[in-house]
Write a protein that holds these residues in place. Structure first.
Motif, PDB file in Angstrom:
ATOM      1  N   ALA A  47       0.837  -1.205   0.000  1.00 23.07           N
ATOM      2  CA  ALA A  47       0.000   0.000   0.000  1.00 23.07           C
ATOM      3  C   ALA A  47       0.869   1.251   0.000  1.00 23.07           C
ATOM      4  N   LYS A  48       1.955   1.228   0.745  1.00 24.51           N
ATOM      5  CA  LYS A  48       2.845   2.388   0.792  1.00 24.51           C
ATOM      6  C   LYS A  48       3.514   2.602  -0.561  1.00 24.51           C
ATOM      7  N   ALA A  49       3.911   1.528  -1.228  1.00 30.57           N
ATOM      8  CA  ALA A  49       4.528   1.634  -2.551  1.00 30.57           C
ATOM      9  C   ALA A  49       3.529   2.214  -3.555  1.00 30.57           C
ATOM     10  N   GLN A  50       2.279   1.755  -3.504  1.00 33.12           N
ATOM     11  CA  GLN A  50       1.250   2.282  -4.398  1.00 33.12           C
ATOM     12  C   GLN A  50       0.970   3.754  -4.089  1.00 33.12           C
ATOM     13  N   ALA A  51       0.936   4.103  -2.812  1.00 34.69           N
ATOM     14  CA  ALA A  51       0.687   5.489  -2.416  1.00 34.69           C
ATOM     15  C   ALA A  51       1.822   6.390  -2.897  1.00 34.69           C
ATOM     16  N   GLU A  52       3.060   5.935  -2.743  1.00 34.08           N
ATOM     17  CA  GLU A  52       4.204   6.720  -3.195  1.00 34.08           C
ATOM     18  C   GLU A  52       4.164   6.940  -4.702  1.00 34.08           C
ATOM     19  N   LYS A  53       3.754   5.916  -5.435  1.00 38.58           N
ATOM     20  CA  LYS A  53       3.649   6.035  -6.893  1.00 38.58           C
ATOM     21  C   LYS A  53       2.570   7.048  -7.269  1.00 38.58           C
ATOM     22  N   ALA A  54       1.409   6.963  -6.630  1.00 41.43           N
ATOM     23  CA  ALA A  54       0.310   7.889  -6.918  1.00 41.43           C
ATOM     24  C   ALA A  54       0.700   9.324  -6.567  1.00 41.43           C
ATOM     25  N   ILE A  55       1.325   9.503  -5.434  1.00 41.93           N
ATOM     26  CA  ILE A  55       1.758  10.848  -5.015  1.00 41.93           C
ATOM     27  C   ILE A  55       2.796  11.390  -5.989  1.00 41.93           C
ATOM     28  N   ALA A  56       3.731  10.549  -6.432  1.00 46.39           N
ATOM     29  CA  ALA A  56       4.755  10.985  -7.378  1.00 46.39           C
ATOM     30  C   ALA A  56       4.132  11.456  -8.687  1.00 46.39           C
ATOM     31  N   GLU A  57       3.096  10.766  -9.147  1.00 43.16           N
ATOM     32  CA  GLU A  57       2.400  11.184 -10.368  1.00 43.16           C
ATOM     33  C   GLU A  57       1.739  12.547 -10.179  1.00 43.16           C
ATOM     34  N   SER A  69       5.271  22.754  -4.937  1.00 43.08           N
ATOM     35  CA  SER A  69       4.464  21.676  -4.371  1.00 43.08           C
ATOM     36  C   SER A  69       5.173  20.984  -3.215  1.00 43.08           C
ATOM     37  N   ALA A  70       4.372  20.261  -2.450  1.00 40.85           N
ATOM     38  CA  ALA A  70       4.869  19.401  -1.380  1.00 40.85           C
ATOM     39  C   ALA A  70       3.922  18.215  -1.316  1.00 40.85           C
ATOM     40  N   SER A  71       4.404  17.113  -0.767  1.00 37.30           N
ATOM     41  CA  SER A  71       3.538  15.935  -0.667  1.00 37.30           C
ATOM     42  C   SER A  71       3.770  15.250   0.668  1.00 37.30           C
ATOM     43  N   GLN A  72       2.736  14.518   1.080  1.00 37.04           N
ATOM     44  CA  GLN A  72       2.814  13.825   2.366  1.00 37.04           C
ATOM     45  C   GLN A  72       1.920  12.591   2.332  1.00 37.04           C
TER      46      GLN A  72
END
Length: 130
Positions: A47-57, A69-72
């Motif tokens: 789930a963390k890997a998928q979340a990181e991918k989505a946030i990166a996009e 921008s910033a992300s969390q």
């Protein structure tokens, strides 16, 4: 001005991101993208890997638009709504964007609504996007 996009990678959250990009470009705002990690136990790594991918996009879209921008990725200790409302307050967001999905009244009653919680509890205005 700081805008917060509650991001999930689904169609409605992508539309919320697009609207935030449009508004940020017009108002010279920075955009924060947050996602709440809901998996626990063994599924948390995937789930963390998928979340990181989505946030990166999402961040890539912001960078392409030339926006600050910033992300969390937030760990869910309480409800998604509480985590997002707390983060919005923490970063002093001026406006929150969240995508909403159509649910039946019974579905909202049984499972709650992250958007509904944010609308009622956030310290700033909340824009919902279908």
């Amino acid at each position: 001005m700081k805008l917060l996009v509650c991001y999930g990678g689904n169609k409605s959250s992508k539309r919320a991101l697009d609207l935030a990009i449009d508004h940020a470009a017009k108002f010279g705002a920075s955009v924060h993208v947050a996602m709440v990690l809901t998996e626990k136990g063994e599924g948390v790594v995937d789930a963390k890997a998928q979340a990181e991918k989505a946030i990166a996009e999402a961040v890539q879209s912001l960078e392409t638009a030339g926006l600050e921008s910033a992300s969390q990725i937030l760990q869910q200790g309480t409800s998604k709504g509480e985590a997002l409302a707390h983060y919005a307050k923490q970063i002093s967001a001026d406006l929150v964007y969240i995508g909403v999905a159509t649910k039946s009244k019974v579905g909202k009653l049984l499972f709650g609504s992250t958007a509904q919680y944010l609308i009622l509890e956030a310290d700033c205005p909340v824009v919902t996007v279908k």
